[in-house]
Motif scaffolding. Structure first.
Motif, PDB file in Angstrom:
ATOM      1  N   VAL A 210       0.865  -1.178   0.000  1.00 23.78           N
ATOM      2  CA  VAL A 210       0.000   0.000   0.000  1.00 23.78           C
ATOM      3  C   VAL A 210       0.900   1.227   0.000  1.00 23.78           C
ATOM      4  N   LEU A 211       0.797   2.028  -1.063  1.00 28.68           N
ATOM      5  CA  LEU A 211       1.632   3.209  -1.229  1.00 28.68           C
ATOM      6  C   LEU A 211       0.773   4.454  -1.123  1.00 28.68           C
ATOM      7  N   ARG A 212       1.286   5.472  -0.467  1.00 31.93           N
ATOM      8  CA  ARG A 212       0.563   6.737  -0.340  1.00 31.93           C
ATOM      9  C   ARG A 212       1.264   7.802  -1.184  1.00 31.93           C
ATOM     10  N   ALA A 213       0.438   8.653  -1.787  1.00 34.45           N
ATOM     11  CA  ALA A 213       0.975   9.689  -2.670  1.00 34.45           C
ATOM     12  C   ALA A 213       0.091  10.921  -2.582  1.00 34.45           C
ATOM     13  N   ARG A 214       0.633  12.042  -3.042  1.00 32.53           N
ATOM     14  CA  ARG A 214      -0.115  13.298  -3.011  1.00 32.53           C
ATOM     15  C   ARG A 214       0.109  14.044  -4.323  1.00 32.53           C
ATOM     16  N   LEU A 215      -0.934  14.776  -4.731  1.00 31.09           N
ATOM     17  CA  LEU A 215      -0.829  15.614  -5.912  1.00 31.09           C
ATOM     18  C   LEU A 215      -0.218  16.945  -5.517  1.00 31.09           C
ATOM     19  N   LYS A 216       0.964  17.226  -6.043  1.00 29.24           N
ATOM     20  CA  LYS A 216       1.668  18.461  -5.706  1.00 29.24           C
ATOM     21  C   LYS A 216       1.460  19.476  -6.831  1.00 29.24           C
ATOM     22  N   PRO A 217       0.871  20.635  -6.522  1.00 33.63           N
ATOM     23  CA  PRO A 217       0.673  21.659  -7.559  1.00 33.63           C
ATOM     24  C   PRO A 217       1.993  22.173  -8.108  1.00 33.63           C
ATOM     25  N   ASP A 218       1.990  22.466  -9.388  1.00 30.00           N
ATOM     26  CA  ASP A 218       3.155  23.041 -10.040  1.00 30.00           C
ATOM     27  C   ASP A 218       3.379  24.464  -9.533  1.00 30.00           C
ATOM     28  N   ALA A 219       4.588  24.759  -9.104  1.00 33.21           N
ATOM     29  CA  ALA A 219       4.886  26.064  -8.505  1.00 33.21           C
ATOM     30  C   ALA A 219       4.616  27.213  -9.470  1.00 33.21           C
ATOM     31  N   ALA A 220       4.915  27.014 -10.760  1.00 33.70           N
ATOM     32  CA  ALA A 220       4.694  28.075 -11.748  1.00 33.70           C
ATOM     33  C   ALA A 220       3.199  28.354 -11.921  1.00 33.70           C
ATOM     34  N   SER A 221       2.383  27.296 -11.884  1.00 34.59           N
ATOM     35  CA  SER A 221       0.928  27.482 -12.001  1.00 34.59           C
ATOM     36  C   SER A 221       0.394  28.286 -10.822  1.00 34.59           C
ATOM     37  N   VAL A 222       0.866  27.940  -9.632  1.00 36.00           N
ATOM     38  CA  VAL A 222       0.420  28.654  -8.424  1.00 36.00           C
ATOM     39  C   VAL A 222       0.834  30.117  -8.490  1.00 36.00           C
ATOM     40  N   ALA A 223       2.089  30.362  -8.858  1.00 33.71           N
ATOM     41  CA  ALA A 223       2.595  31.743  -8.918  1.00 33.71           C
ATOM     42  C   ALA A 223       1.812  32.580  -9.911  1.00 33.71           C
ATOM     43  N   GLN A 224       1.366  31.944 -10.999  1.00 33.37           N
ATOM     44  CA  GLN A 224       0.627  32.663 -12.031  1.00 33.37           C
ATOM     45  C   GLN A 224      -0.766  33.092 -11.551  1.00 33.37           C
ATOM     46  N   LEU A 225      -1.284  32.424 -10.526  1.00 37.88           N
ATOM     47  CA  LEU A 225      -2.649  32.674 -10.077  1.00 37.88           C
ATOM     48  C   LEU A 225      -2.751  33.423  -8.750  1.00 37.88           C
ATOM     49  N   LEU A 226      -1.685  33.425  -7.975  1.00 34.35           N
ATOM     50  CA  LEU A 226      -1.727  34.111  -6.683  1.00 34.35           C
ATOM     51  C   LEU A 226      -1.962  35.605  -6.884  1.00 34.35           C
ATOM     52  N   VAL A 309      -0.437  19.650 -11.983  1.00 38.93           N
ATOM     53  CA  VAL A 309      -0.077  18.943 -10.755  1.00 38.93           C
ATOM     54  C   VAL A 309       0.811  17.756 -11.117  1.00 38.93           C
ATOM     55  N   GLN A 310       1.535  17.274 -10.132  1.00 43.01           N
ATOM     56  CA  GLN A 310       2.400  16.112 -10.318  1.00 43.01           C
ATOM     57  C   GLN A 310       2.274  15.219  -9.100  1.00 43.01           C
ATOM     58  N   LEU A 311       2.185  13.915  -9.337  1.00 38.56           N
ATOM     59  CA  LEU A 311       2.024  12.978  -8.235  1.00 38.56           C
ATOM     60  C   LEU A 311       3.381  12.684  -7.597  1.00 38.56           C
ATOM     61  N   GLU A 312       3.435  12.838  -6.276  1.00 43.05           N
ATOM     62  CA  GLU A 312       4.645  12.529  -5.522  1.00 43.05           C
ATOM     63  C   GLU A 312       4.326  11.476  -4.473  1.00 43.05           C
ATOM     64  N   PHE A 313       5.141  10.443  -4.422  1.00 43.89           N
ATOM     65  CA  PHE A 313       4.941   9.347  -3.482  1.00 43.89           C
ATOM     66  C   PHE A 313       5.630   9.645  -2.157  1.00 43.89           C
ATOM     67  N   ASP A 314       4.969   9.264  -1.066  1.00 39.04           N
ATOM     68  CA  ASP A 314       5.557   9.480   0.256  1.00 39.04           C
ATOM     69  C   ASP A 314       6.834   8.671   0.427  1.00 39.04           C
ATOM     70  N   ASP A 315       6.874   7.478  -0.189  1.00 35.61           N
ATOM     71  CA  ASP A 315       8.051   6.609  -0.089  1.00 35.61           C
ATOM     72  C   ASP A 315       8.471   6.194  -1.498  1.00 35.61           C
ATOM     73  N   PRO A 316       9.193   7.069  -2.209  1.00 33.14           N
ATOM     74  CA  PRO A 316       9.573   6.738  -3.592  1.00 33.14           C
ATOM     75  C   PRO A 316      10.466   5.508  -3.694  1.00 33.14           C
ATOM     76  N   ALA A 317      11.242   5.241  -2.648  1.00 28.56           N
ATOM     77  CA  ALA A 317      12.112   4.058  -2.675  1.00 28.56           C
ATOM     78  C   ALA A 317      11.274   2.782  -2.693  1.00 28.56           C
ATOM     79  N   ALA A 318      10.154   2.783  -1.976  1.00 29.16           N
ATOM     80  CA  ALA A 318       9.280   1.605  -1.952  1.00 29.16           C
ATOM     81  C   ALA A 318       8.650   1.390  -3.322  1.00 29.16           C
ATOM     82  N   LEU A 319       8.256   2.482  -3.987  1.00 33.56           N
ATOM     83  CA  LEU A 319       7.696   2.369  -5.331  1.00 33.56           C
ATOM     84  C   LEU A 319       8.747   1.827  -6.296  1.00 33.56           C
ATOM     85  N   ARG A 320       9.949   2.348  -6.188  1.00 36.97           N
ATOM     86  CA  ARG A 320      11.033   1.898  -7.079  1.00 36.97           C
ATOM     87  C   ARG A 320      11.304   0.402  -6.897  1.00 36.97           C
TER      88      ARG A 320
END
Length: 338
Positions: A210-226, A309-320
């Motif tokens: 069981v792997l956990r992951a989160r959608l991380k917003p692209d920094a450039a997209s956020v900066a363009q909208l703030l 957005v980009q998906l980032e895994f909490d434990d990338p080593a486990a996914l690998r």
């Protein structure tokens, strides 16, 4: 289609009334899943879900694409091209095709990875191999038996879970849950919610990763909208998740407009969105998948900001380790049967 609200309520008259149809649908789906698939000759990794609707498969496919390339592999995605008119097999060409040809998700993914679209997944796999694929990433198709899968990664939105747990059309499940759990090689829980904790616990009890992951917003997209007031619209499986993501980044949402998943925007709808945004001096923002459906369309206003957005895994080593092990097992199985 727009998901019925009762799918995500614990009890409802609608779900009970549709239960017999759901039971029949589930029995047919379970029997179909038992069929033996055709071996593509190279490893096939399926990214699917247990239920109808979006959960985060596309970001997961793209995350696996990056990982496979780090491992020295050449991945090619195969897709049925939902929403597109071409039966294929055809390689997606972003310069030539539109979402109405090949579907929004294939068109979006083709920016980062070669995508083979075919109604018949075996045809899609043959075309992918002709393009030099060493690994096939199957976008959806977990319940489809046409192609032998070496590993199946199931994606669940941890905020929504599996709704009422009933079979389509009484609920969102595509097949009986136990039959699907038995064919799961790993579970990917996206987000920090707890709606799927019971499913995760049952799989963990079977020694399924069981792997956990989160959608991380692209920094450039956020900066363009703030600092701007935005009009957010989306035609995805869960538009509210998109709106929550914007708010979590500190973006001020003045208006929202949800549409059904894979919604093909009409000219009138596009014009209405643009007019409303202009009237209230709002910046239009949508998902990358929605913007893919607008690509190449005449009359689409400029200035629509895609929120990447980009998906980032909490434990990338486990996914690998998981993917490396599955590739090794897949190739070992084929070598031992020669």
């Amino acid at each position: 289609m727009r998901e019925p609200a009762f799918w995500y309520r614990p009890r409802s008259l609608e779900s009970y009334a549709l239960w017999p149809l759901g039971a029949l649908y589930g029995a047919i789906a379970e029997r179909r899943m038992l069929r033996e698939g055709v071996d593509a000759g190279i490893p096939v990794i399926c990214v699917g879900n247990y239920h109808v609707g979006g959960a985060g498969k596309t970001p997961t496919v793209l995350a696996l694409t990056r990982l496979l390339r780090e491992l020295g592999e050449t991945p090619v995605v195969i897709s049925r091209g939902y929403g597109g008119s071409l039966k294929g097999p055809v390689m997606v060409d972003r310069m030539r095709h539109t979402a109405s040809d090949v579907g929004d998700e294939p068109l979006m993914m083709a920016r980062d990875v070669p995508v083979s679209v075919a109604r018949d997944r075996l045809d899609g796999a043959v075309l992918a191999k002709s393009q030099g694929a060493t690994v096939i990433l199957m976008d959806d198709g977990f319940q489809n038996p046409r192609l032998l899968k070496d590993a199946s990664l199931i994606v669940i939105d941890s905020e929504r879970g599996l709704g009422n747990g009933k079979m389509f059309p009484a609920g969102p499940l595509r097949a009986p849950l136990q039959a699907q759990l038995a064919r799961t090689d790993a579970l990917v829980l996206i987000g920090g919610g707890h709606a799927a904790d019971d499913v995760a616990a049952e799989l963990a009890g079977r020694d399924t990763p069981v792997l956990r992951a989160r959608l991380k917003p692209d920094a450039a997209s956020v900066a363009q909208l703030l600092g701007k007031r935005v009009f957010a619209f989306a035609g995805i499986g869960d538009p509210e998740r998109f709106f929550r993501s914007l708010r979590a980044c500190g973006i001020e949402i003045a208006r929202t407009r949800p549409f059904a998943d894979h919604h093909m925007f009409s000219d009138d709808e596009i014009a209405a969105l643009a007019a409303e945004a202009q009237r209230e001096q709002l910046t239009l923002v949508t998902t990358e998948k929605d913007l893919a459906r607008l690509r190449g369309r005449e009359g689409v206003p400029g200035g629509i900001v895609p929120f990447a957005v980009q998906l980032e895994f909490d434990d990338p080593a486990a996914l690998r380790q998981l993917i490396s092990d599955q590739l090794y097992k897949a190739r070992e199985r084929r070598f031992s049967t020669r």
